[in-house]
Design a protein around this motif. Structure first.
Motif, PDB file in Angstrom:
ATOM      1  N   ASN A 167      53.236  31.547  32.135  1.00  0.00           N
ATOM      2  CA  ASN A 167      53.357  30.736  30.914  1.00  0.00           C
ATOM      3  C   ASN A 167      52.413  31.195  29.808  1.00  0.00           C
ATOM      4  N   SER A 168      51.784  32.356  29.993  1.00  0.00           N
ATOM      5  CA  SER A 168      50.859  32.867  28.997  1.00  0.00           C
ATOM      6  C   SER A 168      51.404  34.155  28.400  1.00  0.00           C
ATOM      7  N   THR A 169      51.227  34.311  27.103  1.00  0.00           N
ATOM      8  CA  THR A 169      51.647  35.546  26.433  1.00  0.00           C
ATOM      9  C   THR A 169      50.472  36.519  26.294  1.00  0.00           C
ATOM     10  N   LYS A 170      49.286  36.084  26.719  1.00  0.00           N
ATOM     11  CA  LYS A 170      48.079  36.879  26.489  1.00  0.00           C
ATOM     12  C   LYS A 170      47.699  37.773  27.666  1.00  0.00           C
ATOM     13  N   LYS A 171      48.343  37.584  28.842  1.00  0.00           N
ATOM     14  CA  LYS A 171      47.976  38.342  30.037  1.00  0.00           C
ATOM     15  C   LYS A 171      46.456  38.254  30.267  1.00  0.00           C
ATOM     16  N   PRO A 172      45.941  37.065  30.499  1.00  0.00           N
ATOM     17  CA  PRO A 172      44.488  36.859  30.558  1.00  0.00           C
ATOM     18  C   PRO A 172      43.850  37.447  31.806  1.00  0.00           C
ATOM     19  N   TRP A 173      42.576  37.728  31.671  1.00  0.00           N
ATOM     20  CA  TRP A 173      41.769  38.036  32.843  1.00  0.00           C
ATOM     21  C   TRP A 173      41.496  36.730  33.578  1.00  0.00           C
ATOM     22  N   VAL A 174      41.403  36.812  34.900  1.00  0.00           N
ATOM     23  CA  VAL A 174      41.069  35.642  35.716  1.00  0.00           C
ATOM     24  C   VAL A 174      39.769  35.922  36.456  1.00  0.00           C
ATOM     25  N   PHE A 175      38.793  35.064  36.244  1.00  0.00           N
ATOM     26  CA  PHE A 175      37.534  35.117  36.991  1.00  0.00           C
ATOM     27  C   PHE A 175      37.570  33.959  37.986  1.00  0.00           C
ATOM     28  N   THR A 176      37.801  34.277  39.246  1.00  0.00           N
ATOM     29  CA  THR A 176      37.919  33.240  40.259  1.00  0.00           C
ATOM     30  C   THR A 176      36.568  32.961  40.912  1.00  0.00           C
ATOM     31  N   ASN A 177      36.299  31.685  41.138  1.00  0.00           N
ATOM     32  CA  ASN A 177      35.043  31.257  41.750  1.00  0.00           C
ATOM     33  C   ASN A 177      35.139  31.209  43.270  1.00  0.00           C
ATOM     34  N   THR A 178      36.189  31.796  43.831  1.00  0.00           N
ATOM     35  CA  THR A 178      36.328  31.752  45.280  1.00  0.00           C
ATOM     36  C   THR A 178      35.085  32.301  45.974  1.00  0.00           C
ATOM     37  N   SER A 179      34.703  31.649  47.070  1.00  0.00           N
ATOM     38  CA  SER A 179      33.546  32.110  47.842  1.00  0.00           C
ATOM     39  C   SER A 179      33.971  32.750  49.150  1.00  0.00           C
ATOM     40  N   SER A 180      35.294  32.894  49.354  1.00  0.00           N
ATOM     41  CA  SER A 180      35.727  33.437  50.650  1.00  0.00           C
ATOM     42  C   SER A 180      37.039  34.211  50.620  1.00  0.00           C
ATOM     43  N   ILE A 181      37.929  33.942  49.675  1.00  0.00           N
ATOM     44  CA  ILE A 181      39.266  34.535  49.709  1.00  0.00           C
ATOM     45  C   ILE A 181      39.247  35.940  49.110  1.00  0.00           C
ATOM     46  N   PRO A 182      39.765  36.947  49.819  1.00  0.00           N
ATOM     47  CA  PRO A 182      39.792  38.313  49.281  1.00  0.00           C
ATOM     48  C   PRO A 182      40.483  38.362  47.920  1.00  0.00           C
ATOM     49  N   ILE A 183      39.884  39.077  46.992  1.00  0.00           N
ATOM     50  CA  ILE A 183      40.406  39.141  45.626  1.00  0.00           C
ATOM     51  C   ILE A 183      41.740  39.880  45.583  1.00  0.00           C
ATOM     52  N   HIS A 184      41.851  40.954  46.373  1.00  0.00           N
ATOM     53  CA  HIS A 184      43.108  41.708  46.352  1.00  0.00           C
ATOM     54  C   HIS A 184      44.266  40.849  46.840  1.00  0.00           C
ATOM     55  N   GLN A 185      43.994  39.917  47.750  1.00  0.00           N
ATOM     56  CA  GLN A 185      45.037  39.010  48.248  1.00  0.00           C
ATOM     57  C   GLN A 185      45.551  38.120  47.116  1.00  0.00           C
ATOM     58  N   LEU A 186      44.649  37.564  46.346  1.00  0.00           N
ATOM     59  CA  LEU A 186      45.041  36.722  45.214  1.00  0.00           C
ATOM     60  C   LEU A 186      45.765  37.552  44.157  1.00  0.00           C
ATOM     61  N   ASP A 187      45.280  38.770  43.929  1.00  0.00           N
ATOM     62  CA  ASP A 187      45.870  39.639  42.914  1.00  0.00           C
ATOM     63  C   ASP A 187      47.322  39.964  43.246  1.00  0.00           C
ATOM     64  N   VAL A 188      47.559  40.373  44.477  1.00  0.00           N
ATOM     65  CA  VAL A 188      48.908  40.770  44.889  1.00  0.00           C
ATOM     66  C   VAL A 188      49.845  39.566  44.923  1.00  0.00           C
ATOM     67  N   GLN A 189      49.393  38.475  45.525  1.00  0.00           N
ATOM     68  CA  GLN A 189      50.286  37.332  45.712  1.00  0.00           C
ATOM     69  C   GLN A 189      50.577  36.597  44.403  1.00  0.00           C
ATOM     70  N   ALA A 190      49.619  36.617  43.471  1.00  0.00           N
ATOM     71  CA  ALA A 190      49.851  35.973  42.176  1.00  0.00           C
ATOM     72  C   ALA A 190      50.428  36.950  41.156  1.00  0.00           C
ATOM     73  N   ASP A 191      50.560  38.223  41.571  1.00  0.00           N
ATOM     74  CA  ASP A 191      51.142  39.265  40.719  1.00  0.00           C
ATOM     75  C   ASP A 191      50.401  39.377  39.384  1.00  0.00           C
ATOM     76  N   LEU A 192      49.082  39.558  39.477  1.00  0.00           N
ATOM     77  CA  LEU A 192      48.247  39.599  38.278  1.00  0.00           C
ATOM     78  C   LEU A 192      47.974  41.023  37.782  1.00  0.00           C
ATOM     79  N   GLY A 193      48.404  41.998  38.529  1.00  0.00           N
ATOM     80  CA  GLY A 193      48.290  43.374  38.066  1.00  0.00           C
ATOM     81  C   GLY A 193      46.864  43.847  37.842  1.00  0.00           C
ATOM     82  N   GLY A 194      45.952  43.393  38.664  1.00  0.00           N
ATOM     83  CA  GLY A 194      44.564  43.869  38.549  1.00  0.00           C
ATOM     84  C   GLY A 194      43.729  43.118  37.534  1.00  0.00           C
TER      85      GLY A 194
END
Length: 326
Positions: A24-51
């Motif tokens: 729902n965003s046209t800006k393709k924002p960066w995401v800084f996640t505060n997760t303390s345990s979940i692998p970042i690459h897992q979130l990246d791939v599954q949410a399709d954030l493209g790095g």
């Protein structure tokens, strides 16, 4: 352009939320996640954030804590990483990089440290009730190891349910140990969760609190708290005295001669054969092993990084990788 995400440690919910934001965003924002345990690459791939995501783990409370664990996946864009370093510097935070492995450095150490405390308490139940064993291990990890909180008080502070969830996130990613506790499951099933109220006051968990101080320990067999005053003298007598050079954490943490104070204390502790000293020596050795394994497993990039996280994020008086325990 920049989104900070700090919701519950639930991978599915994080992915759902981040995916919706991105679509729902046209800006393709960066995401800084505060997760303390979940692998970042897992979130990246599954949410399709493209790095466009990295871990920016503030320690709690963020307005006070100096530490930020910064975790980049192999897919994370370098421009976002550079900005994260610059931004953290503006916030006057201490950045420690962690490699992208579930639990990272902070929870990688804390969860295993907590499991050791639980295992030691359960081992003591061969000749004492569990609530007394929990009291003893909490005292050992606080007073004999000179920490700001005992291990069970710390788990209460974070939340027993939160600790359980973090372990469940981490456990599928390790194959040489089981990061799980039946005791945590049992307490949660009985409605004992710890955590904090909206005003930051402590909820009851392993321990019962009055004005922020532990006054009781939960007995799951009785489903009630037992006043510490009923067994403190017996348990303290069994543990034995602290080294004569012992000082409370508050008197050590800001001491200009902290190194000398700690060296004297642990030299004396390691020469003692009381039950409390022996439990503390075993605990310190286990803490050191956990720290070294984080480096060996390439979770942390150096022993110094492990120590910085525990010194800065957990306010320990010394890092787990030290010469006090061998």
């Amino acid at each position: 352009n920049l989104i900070f995400e700090a919701i519950i440690e639930n991978p599915e919910l994080k992915v759902k939320l981040l995916s919706q934001i991105d679509k729902n965003s046209t800006k393709k924002p960066w995401v800084f996640t505060n997760t303390s345990s979940i692998p970042i690459h897992q979130l990246d791939v599954q949410a399709d954030l493209g790095g466009r995501i990295l871990g920016f783990h503030f320690y709690n409370p963020p307005a006070v804590q100096k530490l930020v664990e910064l975790i980049e996946a192999e897919t994370t864009g370098k421009e976002a990483v550079e900005f994260a370093h610059a931004y953290a510097k503006k916030l006057r935070k201490v950045i420690v990089p962690s490699n992208d492995f579930a639990g990272f450095i902070g929870n990688g150490h804390f969860m295993r440290d907590g499991l050791h405390g639980i295992a030691q308490a359960e081992a003591l139940t061969k000749d004492m009730p569990l609530h007394e064993a929990i009291y003893m291990m909490n005292k050992v990890s606080r007073d004999f190891l000179i920490r700001p909180m005992g291990i069970f008080q710390l788990m209460d502070y974070v939340g027993i349910d939160v600790c359980q969830y973090i372990m469940s996130v981490m456990n599928p990613h390790v194959n040489d140990e089981d990061l799980h506790s039946d005791l945590l499951d049992r307490l949660i099933s009985l409605g004992v969760k710890g955590g904090q109220y909206a005003d930051a006051s402590q909820k009851d968990g392993f321990l019962k609190y009055e004005k922020g101080r532990p006054v009781g320990v939960y007995n799951p067999e009785m489903n009630e708290y037992v006043a510490i005053s009923e067994f403190r003298e017996k348990c303290d007598g069994r543990l034995g005295d602290l080294p004569k050079s012992g000082l409370p954490w508050k008197a050590v943490i800001g001491n200009p001669k902290k190194g000398e104070v700690l060296e004297k204390f642990f030299k004396e502790l390691n020469s003692m054969d009381t039950e409390g000293a022996q439990l503390a020596q075993n605990y310190g050795q286990r803490s050191l092993e956990i720290g070294k394994k984080l480096v060996a497993d390439n979770v942390a990039r150096s022993e110094e990084d492990v120590n910085t996280v525990l010194l800065t994020g957990f306010y320990h008086a010394y890092g787990p990788i030290n010469d006090y325990f061998k």
